[in-house]
Design a protein around this motif. Structure first.
Motif, short mmCIF file in Angstrom:
data_model
loop_
_atom_site.label_atom_id
_atom_site.label_comp_id
_atom_site.label_asym_id
_atom_site.label_seq_id
_atom_site.Cartn_x
_atom_site.Cartn_y
_atom_site.Cartn_z
N ARG A 1 0.82 -1.23 0.00
CA ARG A 1 0.00 0.00 0.00
C ARG A 1 0.85 1.27 0.00
O ARG A 1 0.35 2.35 -0.30
N GLN A 2 2.13 1.12 0.30
CA GLN A 2 3.03 2.27 0.12
C GLN A 2 3.04 2.70 -1.34
O GLN A 2 3.25 3.87 -1.65
N LEU A 3 2.79 1.74 -2.24
CA LEU A 3 2.74 2.09 -3.66
C LEU A 3 1.58 3.04 -3.92
O LEU A 3 1.73 4.06 -4.60
N GLU A 4 0.43 2.69 -3.34
CA GLU A 4 -0.75 3.54 -3.56
C GLU A 4 -0.51 4.94 -2.97
O GLU A 4 -0.82 5.96 -3.61
N ALA A 5 0.09 4.97 -1.78
CA ALA A 5 0.37 6.27 -1.15
C ALA A 5 1.32 7.08 -2.01
O ALA A 5 1.15 8.30 -2.19
N LYS A 6 2.32 6.41 -2.57
CA LYS A 6 3.32 7.12 -3.40
C LYS A 6 2.67 7.64 -4.68
O LYS A 6 2.94 8.77 -5.11
N ILE A 7 1.78 6.84 -5.26
CA ILE A 7 1.08 7.27 -6.48
C ILE A 7 0.25 8.52 -6.18
O ILE A 7 0.26 9.49 -6.95
N LYS A 8 -0.43 8.50 -5.03
CA LYS A 8 -1.26 9.66 -4.68
C LYS A 8 -0.40 10.90 -4.43
O LYS A 8 -0.76 12.01 -4.79
N GLU A 9 0.76 10.67 -3.79
CA GLU A 9 1.67 11.78 -3.49
C GLU A 9 2.19 12.43 -4.79
O GLU A 9 2.23 13.65 -4.91
N ILE A 10 2.56 11.59 -5.75
CA ILE A 10 3.12 12.11 -7.01
C ILE A 10 2.01 12.63 -7.92
O ILE A 10 2.21 13.57 -8.69
N GLY A 11 0.85 12.00 -7.81
CA GLY A 11 -0.26 12.29 -8.73
C GLY A 11 -0.35 11.15 -9.74
O GLY A 11 0.61 10.91 -10.47
N PRO A 12 -1.51 10.48 -9.77
CA PRO A 12 -1.65 9.30 -10.64
C PRO A 12 -1.37 9.61 -12.11
O PRO A 12 -0.88 8.74 -12.83
N ASP A 13 -1.61 10.85 -12.52
CA ASP A 13 -1.38 11.18 -13.94
C ASP A 13 0.09 11.45 -14.25
O ASP A 13 0.45 11.78 -15.37
N ARG A 14 0.96 11.30 -13.23
CA ARG A 14 2.40 11.45 -13.46
C ARG A 14 3.13 10.11 -13.43
O ARG A 14 4.30 10.02 -13.76
N VAL A 15 2.44 9.06 -12.98
CA VAL A 15 3.15 7.79 -12.75
C VAL A 15 3.03 6.87 -13.96
O VAL A 15 1.94 6.55 -14.41
N ALA A 16 4.18 6.44 -14.45
CA ALA A 16 4.23 5.61 -15.67
C ALA A 16 4.23 4.11 -15.35
O ALA A 16 3.57 3.34 -16.03
N ALA A 17 5.00 3.73 -14.34
CA ALA A 17 5.21 2.30 -14.13
C ALA A 17 5.73 2.02 -12.73
O ALA A 17 6.26 2.90 -12.05
N PHE A 18 5.54 0.77 -12.33
CA PHE A 18 6.19 0.24 -11.13
C PHE A 18 7.09 -0.91 -11.57
O PHE A 18 6.69 -1.71 -12.41
N GLN B 1 -3.31 -1.93 -11.54
CA GLN B 1 -4.49 -1.94 -12.42
C GLN B 1 -5.41 -0.77 -12.12
O GLN B 1 -5.92 -0.11 -13.02
N LYS B 2 -5.60 -0.49 -10.84
CA LYS B 2 -6.51 0.59 -10.45
C LYS B 2 -6.08 1.93 -11.06
O LYS B 2 -6.91 2.70 -11.51
N TYR B 3 -4.76 2.19 -11.07
CA TYR B 3 -4.28 3.49 -11.56
C TYR B 3 -3.73 3.40 -12.98
O TYR B 3 -3.10 4.34 -13.46
N ASP B 4 -3.95 2.26 -13.64
CA ASP B 4 -3.50 2.08 -15.02
C ASP B 4 -2.00 2.33 -15.15
O ASP B 4 -1.53 3.03 -16.06
N ILE B 5 -1.25 1.76 -14.21
CA ILE B 5 0.21 1.93 -14.20
C ILE B 5 0.85 0.65 -14.71
O ILE B 5 0.42 -0.46 -14.35
#
Ligand code: PXG
Length: 464
Positions: free
Chosen positions: A209-226, A253-257
């Motif tokens: 879930r740190q991944l989800e927190a990090k995505i939210k921190e950066i902004g989902p529309d900025r994240v390309a991949a994990f 999948q949720k954030y289309d990353i």
């Protein structure tokens, strides 16, 4: 013909080596004090050094010699290919049979819609390819601002500028002003060292879930991949709790990353399946492969890419490639290696027979007085050394002090077992037999016993 086999006494070879050869991940001035071990030949799981010692290679070289040493078929294929077509490139609208045949085979072996192969020379440069490919993918989709790749601390993704940047090894970042911009990190799912009082499965979820927190921190529309290794290898064979990967997959999948799995170590049978992707039932968009692809006989790596990503990239010119992308000799040798792995049922035997056997023996080491946990998936395993089994405390001494002492005892007992900090790791050739596994475990136990005595004598059994 130039003689390149052992033609000089060991000390002379070591002196020339020290004078002219800069070693990877080595303080050369320290190495000079005693000289490098000179390996002269190998067969099966056994190395021979210049002093005639037979050494059990429980690391398969550097996690790569999956079919074992000394397979003439690979040498024969290389010689044949060198005579027929030693080199041609795959740029400028050309191709050749080995590159075609290997791509087809990889598409067949890799799960799901991973049907497209971009060749590299090893794992590092394949990961460099991935960075450019991922960012080009999003740019082509009209979202160029989506360029951030999230990785994990203590991950290993190679030693090039891109590979080092994707990796989470702080000591590596420090040399060369890395990472490059646009790489972010979350914590690794290392329950033993970092899980505290949490149950492993709870901890696995927390780390995912740190991944989800990090995505939210950066902004989902900025994240390309994990990007992640299904099981961290160089980081110490860190097996994640079962809860970890399904949650990571869900979040991607949720954030289309895009999900990129670095299978450089976990590919080609290491985890008991062809790919770690299958062991964890994941659907990545790209996987990185190298090492076991050729069992280390020749350098080759690749990105194996899904229909989804490849179809977008196909619409543009991807200005990327290496002189040796799809080298015909490397492809031919890799293909022969895959034929052997498949036709001799090596991957199946690991999954059904030898890995379970090794697992039972490996776990028997957990009763040793300074072994805190034993972990194993397929043919990659680790054990944690600790001064206090109950609290899982680290040693007061600098990390790696006790691990190094233990590794030196393994070398003295003619077995290559690595240490990563105070974790001991193995990754033997997949062809190891049950009798050889018995020898491996005997030598491991002897080495642990000897190391334990030294550690006690030096007063190092102290929690930090
Ligand atoms: N990804 C992973 C997961 C790896 O383990 C690479 C990428 C880089 O591959 P190349 O072929 O460029 O080296 C690796 C390599 C160690 C050790 O000390 C591990 C690796 C390389 C060197 C040392 O365990 N893994």
């Amino acid at each position: 013909m130039n003689k390149i086999t052992n033609h000089l006494p060991t000390a002379e070879l070591q002196a020339i080596d020290a004078a002219h050869h800069m070693h990877p991940f080595t303080t050369d001035n320290d190495l000079k004090q005693h000289g490098a071990r000179v390996i002269t030949s190998a067969d099966g799981i056994w190395l021979k050094d210049s002093e005639g010692e037979q050494i059990l290679d429980a690391m398969a070289g550097l996690w790569c010699v999956n079919i074992g040493y000394g397979r003439d078929e690979l040498a024969d294929v290389a010689a044949r290919q060198m005579r027929e077509l030693p080199y041609y490139n795959t740029f400028f609208q050309t191709t050749h049979v080995p590159a075609i045949a290997l791509a087809q085979k990889l598409a067949e072996l890799a799960p799901g819609d991973l049907n497209h192969v971009f060749y590299a020379n090893g794992g590092s440069d394949a990961n460099d390819t991935n960075i450019r490919m991922i960012r080009t993918y999003w740019a082509e989709k009209g979202q160029p601002e989506r360029d951030v790749i999230i990785s994990r601390w203590n991950a290993y993704h190679g030693s090039t500028i891109g590979g080092t940047s994707l990796g989470g090894m702080k000591g590596m970042h420090g040399q060369g002003s890395l990472p490059i911009p646009g790489i972010e990190f979350i914590d690794q799912p290392n329950w033993y060292a970092e899980g505290g009082d949490m149950a492993p499965e709870e901890f696995g979820l927390e780390r995912a879930r740190q991944l989800e927190a990090k995505i939210k921190e950066i902004g989902p529309d900025r994240v390309a991949a994990f990007i992640g290794e299904p099981i961290q290898g160089a980081g110490g064979v860190i097996v994640p709790p079962e809860s970890y990967w399904p949650e990571i997959q869900r979040i991607c999948q949720k954030y289309d990353i895009l999900l990129v799995l670095d299978e450089v170590i976990t590919g080609f049978g290491r985890t008991g399946n062809w790919f770690g992707t299958q062991t964890y039932d994941l659907t990545p968009d790209i996987i990185t492969v190298a090492k076991g692809l050729s069992s280390g006989y020749v350098p080759i790596g690749a990105s194996i890419v899904s229909d989804k990503v490849a179809s977008v990239l196909a619409a543009t010119e991807f200005n990327h490639g290496y002189t040796y992308s799809g080298h015909p000799v490397a492809c031919a040798v890799a293909l022969e290696n895959l034929r052997i792995l498949e036709e001799e049922g090596i991957v199946d035997r690991v999954g059904a027979e030898t890995a379970p056997y090794l697992a039972e023996k490996w776990h028997s080491l957990a009763d040793h007085p300074f072994v805190g946990e034993t972990k194993i998936v397929g043919m990659m395993a680790s054990l944690a050394l600790t001064p206090d089994k109950d609290s899982r405390a680290p040693f007061a001494a600098d990390a790696g002090t006790v691990g190094y002492i233990t590794r030196e005892r393994c070398f003295a007992n003619n077995m290559i077992m690595r240490h990563v900090g105070d974790r001991m790791v193995i990754s033997p050739p997949l062809v190891i037999t049950k009798a050889e596994i018995d020898t491996l475990i005997d030598r491991a136990r002897t080495s642990l016993d000897e190391a334990y005595e030294i550690v006690k004598e030096k007063g190092l059994m102290v929690a930090g």
